[in-house]
Design a protein around this motif. Structure first.
Motif, PDB file in Angstrom:
ATOM      1  N   LEU A 178     -32.665 -19.333  45.058  1.00 22.28           N
ATOM      2  CA  LEU A 178     -32.548 -20.199  46.232  1.00 22.28           C
ATOM      3  C   LEU A 178     -32.013 -21.578  45.868  1.00 22.28           C
ATOM      4  CD1 LEU A 178     -35.956 -19.396  47.988  1.00 22.28           C
ATOM      5  CD2 LEU A 178     -33.680 -18.551  48.596  1.00 22.28           C
ATOM      6  N   LYS A 197     -29.116 -23.374  47.734  1.00 21.63           N
ATOM      7  CA  LYS A 197     -28.764 -22.599  48.942  1.00 21.63           C
ATOM      8  C   LYS A 197     -29.170 -23.363  50.198  1.00 21.63           C
ATOM      9  CE  LYS A 197     -27.276 -18.868  46.782  1.00 21.63           C
ATOM     10  NZ  LYS A 197     -27.391 -19.160  45.394  1.00 21.63           N
ATOM     11  N   PRO A 228     -30.382 -23.278  53.835  1.00 23.05           N
ATOM     12  CA  PRO A 228     -31.028 -22.299  54.706  1.00 23.05           C
ATOM     13  C   PRO A 228     -30.260 -22.052  56.005  1.00 23.05           C
ATOM     14  CG  PRO A 228     -32.296 -24.334  54.689  1.00 23.05           C
ATOM     15  CD  PRO A 228     -31.222 -24.461  53.648  1.00 23.05           C
ATOM     16  N   THR A 285     -36.209 -22.487  52.396  1.00 21.41           N
ATOM     17  CA  THR A 285     -36.033 -22.127  50.988  1.00 21.41           C
ATOM     18  C   THR A 285     -37.023 -22.945  50.173  1.00 21.41           C
ATOM     19  OG1 THR A 285     -34.248 -23.743  50.755  1.00 21.41           O
ATOM     20  CG2 THR A 285     -33.607 -21.470  51.246  1.00 21.41           C
ATOM     21  N   GLN A 315     -39.812 -18.745  43.267  1.00 24.13           N
ATOM     22  CA  GLN A 315     -39.010 -19.082  44.446  1.00 24.13           C
ATOM     23  C   GLN A 315     -39.370 -18.154  45.599  1.00 24.13           C
ATOM     24  OE1 GLN A 315     -34.790 -19.591  43.721  1.00 24.13           O
ATOM     25  NE2 GLN A 315     -35.189 -19.940  41.542  1.00 24.13           N
ATOM     26  N   LEU A 319     -38.783 -17.387  49.923  1.00 26.75           N
ATOM     27  CA  LEU A 319     -38.095 -17.589  51.194  1.00 26.75           C
ATOM     28  C   LEU A 319     -39.131 -17.419  52.296  1.00 26.75           C
ATOM     29  CD1 LEU A 319     -35.344 -17.807  52.777  1.00 26.75           C
ATOM     30  CD2 LEU A 319     -35.380 -15.305  52.812  1.00 26.75           C
ATOM     31  N   LEU A 373     -28.300 -13.441  51.180  1.00 23.36           N
ATOM     32  CA  LEU A 373     -28.454 -13.929  49.799  1.00 23.36           C
ATOM     33  C   LEU A 373     -27.870 -12.949  48.794  1.00 23.36           C
ATOM     34  CD1 LEU A 373     -32.071 -15.421  49.613  1.00 23.36           C
ATOM     35  CD2 LEU A 373     -29.943 -16.584  49.003  1.00 23.36           C
TER      36      LEU A 373
END
Length: 190
Positions: A47, A50, A52, A101, A153, A155, A186
């Motif tokens: 993530l 990245k 969201p 994220t 990590q 989500l 993703l």
């Protein structure tokens, strides 16, 4: 005045300790079992870096009925990381999807770590190839799906209704659908 949905999102932030009852809607029974077993992760999806707001494709947004421009939430209303809101408000019932994220917390933190709240129910969620949890307060107007996309990590996908139009089980299903879509995106992003 905060952006539309911010007040609802702020109310959802209190999910970690409060419960309430929705008149006429049966709440899922609290789980009395031990810590849920989570499947192993098939692969890691980072993530880091990245956005969201870029985790749902235009086709996915159409499928969800999102009708506005995705909007990044200000840092002061985020919980654990960058969060994007996707509004579905062209007709009633209206609600907002949130994707967050979290590059600094492992999914196991919700089971036994710093994010664990004994008042919340945690159940396995079906996100193929990834450990995932439903996390909710029984009878509350909310549900989130947490997906362990990589070590450390997570989500988070959540749905915030603008009224009590949805039973909790449906909010859990909706959050899981959004989580699956974000994971699919993703998987295609390098």
């Amino acid at each position: 005045m905060p952006p539309r949905g911010s007040a609802v999102f702020l109310a959802m932030l209190t999910l970690s300790g409060c419960t309430s009852s929705i008149g006429g809607v049966a709440a899922p029974a609290p789980s009395t079992s031990r810590t849920p077993e989570l499947p192993p992760r098939a692969k890691d999806l980072s993530l880091l870096g990245k956005d969201p707001c870029a985790l749902l494709t235009p086709a996915q947004l159409d499928q969800l009925g999102e009708n506005g421009a995705p909007r990044q939430l200000a840092e002061d209303v985020q919980r654990d990381g960058p969060t994007c809101a996707f509004d579905v408000d062209a007709r009633t019932p209206t609600y907002t999807y949130y994707l967050e994220t979290i590059p600094t917390a492992d999914i196991r933190d919700w089971l036994t770590g710093a994010h664990h709240r004994s008042s919340l129910v945690r159940e396995p969620a079906d996100v193929p190839g990834f450990p995932a949890l439903l996390n909710y307060a029984p009878g509350d107007e909310g549900c989130e799906t947490l997906v362990g996309v990589a070590d450390g990590q997570t989500l988070r996908a959540q749905v915030a209704p603008d009224d009590g139009s949805f039973p909790q089980w449906q909010l859990c299903d909706m959050a899981t659908t959004v989580a699956k879509m974000a994971v699919e995106t993703l998987e295609t992003v390098k």
